[in-house]
Design an enzyme around this catalytic site. Structure first.
Site, PDB file in Angstrom:
ATOM      1  N   TYR A 142      30.896   3.132-138.177  1.00 18.09           N
ATOM      2  CA  TYR A 142      31.698   4.314-138.516  1.00 18.09           C
ATOM      3  C   TYR A 142      33.008   3.928-139.200  1.00 18.09           C
ATOM      4  CZ  TYR A 142      29.111   8.008-136.061  1.00 18.09           C
ATOM      5  OH  TYR A 142      28.192   8.938-135.684  1.00 18.09           O
ATOM      6  N   LYS A 191      20.862  -3.892-130.437  1.00 14.41           N
ATOM      7  CA  LYS A 191      19.714  -4.263-131.274  1.00 14.41           C
ATOM      8  C   LYS A 191      19.856  -5.760-131.541  1.00 14.41           C
ATOM      9  CE  LYS A 191      16.023  -3.238-133.673  1.00 14.41           C
ATOM     10  NZ  LYS A 191      14.747  -2.848-133.031  1.00 14.41           N
ATOM     11  N   ASP A 223      15.787   0.953-129.725  1.00 16.29           N
ATOM     12  CA  ASP A 223      14.536   1.684-129.946  1.00 16.29           C
ATOM     13  C   ASP A 223      13.816   1.923-128.613  1.00 16.29           C
ATOM     14  OD1 ASP A 223      14.199  -1.071-129.832  1.00 16.29           O
ATOM     15  OD2 ASP A 223      12.611  -1.152-131.338  1.00 16.29           O
ATOM     16  N   ASP A 247      26.190   7.732-130.560  1.00 14.02           N
ATOM     17  CA  ASP A 247      26.100   9.051-131.183  1.00 14.02           C
ATOM     18  C   ASP A 247      24.679   9.588-131.023  1.00 14.02           C
ATOM     19  OD1 ASP A 247      26.777  11.275-132.838  1.00 14.02           O
ATOM     20  OD2 ASP A 247      25.813  10.282-134.526  1.00 14.02           O
ATOM     21  N   ASP A 251      23.120  12.463-127.991  1.00 19.37           N
ATOM     22  CA  ASP A 251      22.431  13.713-128.364  1.00 19.37           C
ATOM     23  C   ASP A 251      21.076  13.785-127.664  1.00 19.37           C
ATOM     24  OD1 ASP A 251      24.430  14.624-130.057  1.00 19.37           O
ATOM     25  OD2 ASP A 251      23.032  15.137-131.672  1.00 19.37           O
TER      26      ASP A 251
HETATM   27  C1  IPM Z   1      29.773  13.454-132.377  1.00 18.11           C
HETATM   28  C2  IPM Z   1      29.543  13.958-133.776  1.00 18.11           C
HETATM   29  C3  IPM Z   1      30.460  13.195-134.713  1.00 18.11           C
HETATM   30  C4  IPM Z   1      30.111  11.730-134.621  1.00 18.11           C
HETATM   31  C5  IPM Z   1      30.427  13.687-136.170  1.00 18.11           C
HETATM   32  C6  IPM Z   1      30.710  15.169-136.283  1.00 18.11           C
HETATM   33  C7  IPM Z   1      31.357  12.894-137.051  1.00 18.11           C
HETATM   34  O1  IPM Z   1      28.214  13.838-134.130  1.00 18.11           O
HETATM   35  O2  IPM Z   1      30.923  13.535-131.896  1.00 18.11           O
HETATM   36  O3  IPM Z   1      28.821  12.991-131.762  1.00 18.11           O
HETATM   37  O4  IPM Z   1      29.159  11.276-135.260  1.00 18.11           O
HETATM   38  O5  IPM Z   1      30.812  11.013-133.888  1.00 18.11           O
HETATM   39 MG    MG Z   2      26.963  13.238-132.522  1.00 19.57          MG
END
Ligand code: IPM
Ligand code: MG
Length: 356
Positions: A142, A191, A223, A247, A251
């Site tokens: 990032y 990884k 993975d 990230d 999710d």
């Molecule tokens: C998160 C989001 C952010 C990230 C984006 C919006 C830049 O997906 O906070 O998880 O990737 O960190």
């Molecule tokens: Mg995210």
């Protein structure tokens, strides 16, 4: 006590969910004799439209001078075609970096009342799940060097993943301490079969594990971890991983709970300073319709009271109120099911205030 909070309402449903969080904090203030003062600042699309840039200096300065930061969400289709360094998302990265928020705590918890929302079979999940993802937040790909150059096949774009020993150690420390305060199980995800930065990651975490003999550490390739999360999520307690893997995996973990509208997060730096925000995004499709679930933001306030202000009783008061309102059968549209009572964003906030 008096607390000065910077509030970034942001875009989409951000203003609606932060408004409910503010209501809840005011109620906590009234009940436990604290004063919360709110200073509103702009970032993301809201700042692009009103100040001509996604992260104005005044926003960063005011956040730095505050005791803690509350963020709704940033981004939306309106700003999707801007160049990468001017997008609302850039404001989020910029604020994480300038406030030194290197540790992102993302709990994935299934509330008993919502266990039916979990997409995984009951025989695997039972009716509970409690995973804490510790994501490194200010390093890795990032923030690495990126750009365009002349490559083997002509013009190419590149991004770079790099981690210093220092960055791995400081996130490792948070992860080990988090594991010590929970079930003493830590899965470090990398990884290392391919990436040099992952091999260093694994080496440092392994070294650190000697200082935490009670913590059972496992190393897993990302993975495999993605697969294990849906195959048998209950094997995880605390997960520690890099910025990008975190990230993605956070999710995935959140979806296992079935209700991303419920999940809070804390982004922490030195001295317990933090920024608190829901995991979900700005959801432009439902913005302004009194439909958004404010619970993720409200639970983020509980994390703030606990991690930054060390107010455990007040934090639990919020969490218990949320549980009570869910047990009473109230649901926002994202989590409504047969036999429950649908309410809007504001009503959900009011019910939680009342329960406190
Ligand atoms: C998160 C989001 C952010 C990230 C984006 C919006 C830049 O997906 O906070 O998880 O990737 O960190
Ligand atoms: Mg995210």
């Amino acid at each position: 006590m008096e607390f000065n909070l910077a509030v970034i309402k942001g875009d989409g449903i951000g203003p609606e969910v932060t408004a409910e969080a503010v209501k809840v904090l005011n109620k906590i203030g009234e009940k436990y004799s604290h004063t919360f003062k709110f200073a509103y600042v702009r970032a993301g699309g809201d700042a692009i439209d009103n100040c001509g840039e996604c992260l104005p200096k005044e926003t960063v300065q005011l956040c730095k001078n505050s005791d803690s930061v509350i963020l709704g969400a940033v981004g939306g289709p309106k700003w999707d075609n801007l160049p990468g360094d001017q997008r609302p998302e850039k404001a989020l990265l910029g604020i994480r970096e300038s406030l030194g928020l290197y540790a992102n705590l993302r709990p994935a918890i299934i509330h008993k009342a919502l266990s039916d929302a979990c997409p995984i079979k009951k025989e695997i999940i039972g009716d509970s799940l409690d995973i804490m993802v510790v994501r490194e937040l200010t390093g890795g790909i990032y923030f690495g060097e990126r750009g365009y150059r002349e490559g083997k096949y002509g013009n190419e774009a590149y991004d770079t993943e790099s981690y210093s020993e220092m960055e791995i150690r400081r996130i490792g420390k948070i992860a080990f301490e988090t594991a010590m305060a929970r079930n003493k199980k830590l899965a470090s995800i990398d990884k290392a079969n391919v990436l040099e930065s992952s091999r260093l990651w694994r080496k440092i975490i392994t070294e650190m594990s000697k200082d935490y003999p009670e913590v059972e550490v496992t190393h897993m390739y990302v993975d495999n971890a993605a697969m294990q999360l849906v195959r048998n999520p209950k094997q995880f307690d605390v997960i520690v991983t890099s910025n990008m893997f975190g990230d993605i995996l956070s999710d995935e973990a959140s979806q296992i709970t079935g209700s991303i509208g419920m999940l809070p997060s804390a982004s922490l730096g030195e001295n317990s300073f933090g920024m608190y925000e829901p995991i979900h995004g700005s959801a432009p499709d439902i913005a302004g319709k009194n439909m958004a679930n404010p619970i993720a933001t409200i639970l983020s306030m509980a994390m703030m009271l606990r991690y930054t202000f060390n107010l455990e009783e007040e934090a639990s008061a919020i969490e218990n109120a949320v549980t009570k309102v869910l047990d009473m059968g109230y649901r926002t549209p994202d989590i409504v099911s047969e036999g429950t009572k649908e309410v809007g964003t504001r009503q959900m906030g009011d019910l939680i205030v009342e329960a406190i």
